[in-house]
Design a protein around this motif. Structure first.
Motif, PDB file in Angstrom:
ATOM      1  N   PRO A 286       0.833  -1.213   0.000  1.00  0.00           N
ATOM      2  CA  PRO A 286       0.000   0.000   0.000  1.00  0.00           C
ATOM      3  C   PRO A 286       0.861   1.254   0.000  1.00  0.00           C
ATOM      4  O   PRO A 286       1.872   1.334   0.689  1.00  0.00           O
ATOM      5  CB  PRO A 286      -0.800  -0.136   1.299  1.00  0.00           C
ATOM      6  CG  PRO A 286      -0.852  -1.601   1.564  1.00  0.00           C
ATOM      7  CD  PRO A 286       0.461  -2.142   1.088  1.00  0.00           C
TER       8      PRO A 286
ATOM      9  N   THR B  31      -4.868   2.536   2.179  1.00  0.00           N
ATOM     10  CA  THR B  31      -5.938   1.763   2.821  1.00  0.00           C
ATOM     11  C   THR B  31      -6.278   0.485   2.058  1.00  0.00           C
ATOM     12  O   THR B  31      -7.242  -0.208   2.425  1.00  0.00           O
ATOM     13  CB  THR B  31      -7.196   2.627   2.930  1.00  0.00           C
ATOM     14  OG1 THR B  31      -7.579   3.088   1.625  1.00  0.00           O
ATOM     15  CG2 THR B  31      -6.961   3.817   3.839  1.00  0.00           C
TER      16      THR B  31
ATOM     17  N   THR C 166      -6.572  -3.208   0.927  1.00  0.00           N
ATOM     18  CA  THR C 166      -6.469  -4.467   1.664  1.00  0.00           C
ATOM     19  C   THR C 166      -5.515  -5.417   0.959  1.00  0.00           C
ATOM     20  O   THR C 166      -5.397  -5.400  -0.275  1.00  0.00           O
ATOM     21  CB  THR C 166      -7.838  -5.124   1.793  1.00  0.00           C
ATOM     22  OG1 THR C 166      -8.372  -5.350   0.474  1.00  0.00           O
ATOM     23  CG2 THR C 166      -8.788  -4.244   2.578  1.00  0.00           C
TER      24      THR C 166
END
Length: 334
Positions: free
Chosen positions: A65, A141, A143
């Motif tokens: 991320p 953010t 996943t």
């Protein structure tokens, strides 16, 4: 008599006039509209040099991320006229039959929304290849796991989706379930659900047992489906030699890489309804015919004029006369 020289001159003039009549005029041919040739173009991940041999079937990008990943898309125009294509990112999902499909222009929230091409529209000259850079910015953010998407390339009525397999760093989970198993005629229906965050290629084994033993055994085989995370597909399994009369338990077992596995059963009763219905109708007809014949025999055995089939004693009037006669006779004797 005309000379041979004059005859040859006239023949040459006729041939010249015929040739001029059959040859199209250059200016007129240029002004005549002709149908446009079909444009042929392809889109794929960029490869070294020209051609498709040894090319990548899809993009594979991996990062944590917050990272920005880059690659290039190759659009090749092998036609004789320039072609203009429009480019956009899109999320991928499984169609009802398990096929690979992409979201519309405003339906993406994953890879399709994170992907940006260097240009939204590109014109590729005839017999030329254009390499278009693009980038995928992975949100902080995001996943972990697989986030399938595609670059949609469109020109006119033709649209091509070049797959982008994005994996966000972090733990992955392979989880698969088989649900809603039903048997309809000679077909077994079931639903596969990917409950993990990794793309799965499921394998299916089928078994069926009846009252008198085993009816079906199919070893595990790979299904022609790539099940994306969070997706469900409704599939079917043919059973051409299903029994005509039996009570059956069908068992499905699915597995996939990463330790994913699941099992489900269903019960089904096979009844040959056409013969059973025909036999029931014949039985009802036989019962009705027997009842009719019995009533007919009883009606033929009754005496003529005897409506109730037997003697029920004297009527009330006869009983009164009989009582008076009995009293008179008793008085005389006394």
């Amino acid at each position: 008599m005309p000379s041979s020289t004059g005859h040859a001159a006239r023949l040459a003039l006729a041939v010249l006039l015929f040739t001029l009549a059959m040859t199209p005029v250059a200016g007129a041919a240029a002004r005549t509209p002709t149908p446009a040739s079909t444009t042929s173009w392809t889109a794929q991940p960029v490869v070294s040099g020209f051609g498709t041999d040894g090319g990548r079937p899809y993009f594979y990008l991996e990062g944590a991320p917050g990272t920005v990943l880059q690659d290039r898309l190759s659009v090749t125009n092998s036609g004789r006229a320039p072609v203009t294509v429009r480019l956009r990112g899109a999320d991928a999902y499984n169609a009802e039959d398990g096929g690979f499909a992409v979201r519309g222009g405003k339906g993406s929230t994953g890879t399709g929304a994170w992907l940006r091409t260097a240009a939204a529209e590109v014109t590729v000259p005839a017999r030329t290849r254009a390499d278009v850079p693009f980038s995928v910015t992975v949100p902080m953010t995001a996943t972990p796991g697989d986030h399938p998407g595609a670059i949609v390339v469109q020109s006119g009525d033709r649209s091509v989706g070049v797959r982008v397999q994005l994996r966000v760093g972090g733990p992955t989970l392979a989880a698969l379930t088989v649900e809603d198993v039903t048997v309809s005629g000679r077909t077994i229906h079931y639903t596969l659900v990917n409950r993990g965050n990794a793309v799965l290629t499921p394998r299916l084994a089928v078994a069926a047992d009846g009252v008198f033993g085993t009816l079906l055994r199919r070893e595990a085989r790979t299904l022609p489906v790539e099940l994306l995370p969070g997706q469900r597909v409704r599939l079917s399994e043919p059973w051409r030699d299903a029994p005509a009369l039996d009570s059956v338990t069908v068992r499905l077992r699915v597995t996939a890489a990463g330790g994913a596995h699941s099992e489900a059963t269903a019960r089904a009763v096979f009844v040959p309804w056409a013969p059973v219905t025909g036999g029931a109708l014949l039985l009802l007809a036989a019962v009705a015919a027997g009842a009719y014949a019995y009533r007919l025999r009883r009606s033929r055995r009754r005496p003529a004029g005897d409506g109730d089939g037997g003697w029920s004693g004297p009527s009330s009037g006869d009983q009164q006369h009989f009582g008076r006669r009995h009293l008179v006779k008793a008085g005389a004797e006394s």
